[in-house]
Every structure is written in structure tokens, then in C-alpha cells.
Motif scaffolding. Structure first.
Motif: not given
Length: 160
Positions: A88-98, A121-137
Motif C-alpha cells: 500500500a506504499r506510494r499511494l498517499g496513505i502515509g501522507q494522509r495519515l501524517v 532508512n533514507p527512504g523514510a527520511q525523504a518521505f518526511y522531507r517531502r512533507l516539510g520535516y527537516r533534520q535537527i539532530k
């Protein structure tokens, strides 16, 4: 064999206590793989019951395909867990949940969401960056004392 869910056929709803075991198993298999299993059914149930948490689920054809657990504090929220079944990945479900969880935070006047993600897990990090998250630590040994995490944050002020 079940077909892959389509985003418009996936229903989001708050978890019920009877969902705790399935959510815990998904956490064990999809999030905590290779680590000690800490998000047991008992812990998930405590968040379902909790007044400062939301456990949101995604369903397709009567089957749990994803979930997000968010905990809310006075000045920030913390995305504890997010998982979506591989099919079910890459269908926008994770984005909708967040985004649903972030909207709850906004409504409560909470301006910031934090989370941790595995450093390997660079894939998860990229997913969160697309949603506006940035690394802080960078957090060495964060997971079970042996695996590093990346803490990420998202300032919700300015995104509607």
C-alpha cells in the motif's frame, strides 16, 4: 491475494482497542524489525485509551493497511510511529495519515511536530522531507542502544 489499495478507497479512522494487536504486529514487522519489540499490544492500547494520543488507522477492504500514533504535548506533538503495508506504499496513505495527525495538532494550537527515524532508512527520511520535516539532530544508539536515529521536526505554522 488482495489487490493493492487505492488512496480514494482507503478509509482513515481512529483505532479501537480491538485493533491494538494488529497495530502492534505491524509495528514489530514493519518498524521495529531487527530491534527489540517495544510497541506491544498493551502499549498501543494505552495510546488508544490515552487522552494525549491519537492512534489513527487506514483500512482498505476491511483490512488494516497502515497506522500513525501521535502524542500531543502543550507546545509540540510527537509522531511515535507510522507504518504502511509494503503493498500500500506510494499511494498517499502515509501522507494522509501524517497530515490528519498534523491537523489535529494545529487545531489544538500545537505548532511543532517531532519524530525519529532510523538513520539507515533514507527512504523514510525523504518521505518526511517531502512533507516539510527537516533534520535537527543525529542520535547515536537511539534504537536498542545500537542503531542511530535522525530527529526531524516540522513547524506547522505557515502550512495550511
Amino acid at each position: 491475494m488482495a489487490t493493492a489499495p487505492q488512496p480514494d478507497h482507503t478509509e482513515l479512522k481512529l483505532a479501537r482497542l480491538r485493533d491494538a494487536q494488529r497495530i502492534a504486529l505491524m509495528s514489530r514487522d514493519l518498524v521495529e524489525h531487527g530491534l527489540a519489540w517495544t510497541w506491544t499490544a498493551r502499549r498501543v492500547a494505552a495510546h488508544i485509551r490515552g487522552r494525549d494520543s491519537n492512534v489513527l488507522t487506514a483500512w482498505h477492504a476491511g483490512r488494516l493497511v497502515g497506522f500513525a500514533i501521535m502524542q500531543f504535548y502543550a507546545e509540540r506533538a510527537h509522531l511515535n510511529l507510522l507504518a504502511v503495508e509494503p503493498a500500500a506504499r506510494r499511494l498517499g496513505i502515509g501522507q494522509r495519515l501524517v497530515e490528519w495527525q498534523e491537523q489535529v495538532a494545529r487545531t489544538g494550537g500545537i505548532p511543532v511536530v517531532n519524530l525519529e527515524v532510523r538513520a539507515n532508512n533514507p527512504g523514510a527520511q525523504a518521505f518526511y522531507r517531502r512533507l516539510g520535516y527537516r533534520q535537527i539532530k543525529h542520535l547515536p544508539g537511539y534504537y536498542s542502544g545500537r542503531e542511530a536515529a535522525i530527529r526531524m521536526t516540522h513547524d506547522l505554522r505557515g502550512r495550511v
